[in-house]
Write an enzyme that holds these catalytic residues in place. Structure first.
Site, PDB file in Angstrom:
ATOM      1  N   GLY A 164       0.785  -1.327  -0.044  1.00 30.54           N
ATOM      2  CA  GLY A 164       0.060  -0.021   0.084  1.00 30.54           C
ATOM      3  C   GLY A 164       0.580   1.262   0.062  1.00 30.54           C
ATOM      4  CB  ALA A 165       4.299   2.058   0.662  1.00 28.85           C
ATOM      5  CG  ASP A 211      -1.832   1.704  -4.083  1.00 31.78           C
ATOM      6  OD1 ASP A 211      -1.384   2.018  -5.250  1.00 31.78           O
ATOM      7  OD2 ASP A 211      -2.120   0.781  -3.610  1.00 31.78           O
TER       8      ASP A 211
END
Length: 309
Positions: A249-250, A252
């Site tokens: 998720g980083a 995003d």
């Protein structure tokens, strides 16, 4: 007014503490690049809308309830009783390293059609359309949805952001290039990781891509380091210093910060700074979107340079 409209597949995410093959407890949450971006923007106070297709199952209910509970507008999304909501499995193999496996072939998300999306911003109330290469890779329907949505946005004067986000497990580099490169002339903001760049650019340099797009934004790794180029300037932003916990998720989260800065009218340097800051939250916490900050929480990483967030 919708600040950002995005669309794609959201799934159930099952996270194991160790290898999946060993069994044991798993936590259930929600995953999906576009859903993560929508949630992150909503937490920062922006009007975010996500359109997608989920199954008539309990995981689909979880996806819809999670997005709505986070303040994301899901108007235009639909339920398809003929397919299941996709799943992904996450397992920690080494400290700070997560392995991901997908069960999404033939999923409800792959049944997204162009009409689902085109009806979503035909009212002319959208500022930015955010699309990704992941959606294009899901099948002919989602691919056509991206192509037609980008064309409509271009015709309506809506800013188009494309995140290449190449996933080798979903399609080849050659197929991705054949689909995404023709979109360049309709894109305003191009986002890519260093590994993604050749997919969209071929042998062209980032500066040469400015013949087609207004901004080229490069992610260097998943910690928040990035570079942005426009026809007038080139800026680089180091990653914020955090203890890395979970890389999922980083990337995003970086997009969330950059688009937030763009909506707020910040300059290139400050957009990158916000992108690195939100990515710092993402990598310092577990989950795709769970640790993303609210606007009030942005200063928690410290602001040694006094830059606006």
């Amino acid at each position: 007014m919708t600040d950002v409209l995005t669309f794609g597949e959201a799934m159930g995410a099952l996270r194991a503490e160790g290898p999946v093959r060993l069994g044991g407890p798993m936590g259930l949450s929600v995953a999906g690049t576009e859903a993560t971006v929508a949630i992150g923007l909503a937490r920062l106070g922006h009007a975010a809308r996500w359109i997608g297709v989920t199954g008539a199952d309990e995981v689909g209910v979880l996806v819809r309830c999670t997005l709505r509970g986070e303040g994301v507008d899901t108007t235009g999304s639909r339920v398809d009783a003929g397919a299941s909501t996709g799943l992904c499995f996450l397992e920690t193999r080494l400290a700070g390293t997560t392995r991901i496996g997908y069960h999404r072939a033939g999923s409800a998300g792959s049944r997204l059609h162009a009409d689902d999306v085109l009806n979503g911003f035909a009212d002319g109330q959208t500022r930015i359309l955010h699309v990704t290469g992941i959606t294009c890779a899901l099948g002919p329907g989602p691919r056509r949805a991206v192509i037609e949505a980008v064309a409509m946005a271009k015709a309506m004067g809506v800013t188009v952001c494309l995140d290449v986000h190449h996933r080798p497990a979903l399609w080849s580099r050659a197929d991705a290039a054949a689909c995404l490169r023709p979109l360049l002339r309709s894109v305003d903001v191009l986002i890519a990781s260093d590994d993604d760049l050749a997919v969209i650019a071929g042998d062209a340099t980032p500066a040469e891509l400015l013949r087609f797009v207004d901004q080229v934004v490069l992610r260097h790794g998943g910690a928040g380091e990035g570079t942005a180029l426009t026809r007038l300037e080139r800026r680089h932003q180091p990653a914020r210093v955090v203890s890395a916990v979970d890389p999922t998720g980083a990337e995003d989260a970086f997009v969330v910060g950059y688009l937030s800065g763009l909506i707020d009218g910040l300059g290139v340097a400050d957009r990158l700074y916000r992108a690195a800051t939100v990515a710092g939250f993402g990598i310092a916490t577990v989950g795709y979107w769970q640790g993303l900050p609210t606007r009030a929480e942005l200063p928690l990483l410290g602001d040694a340079y006094g830059r606006p967030l």
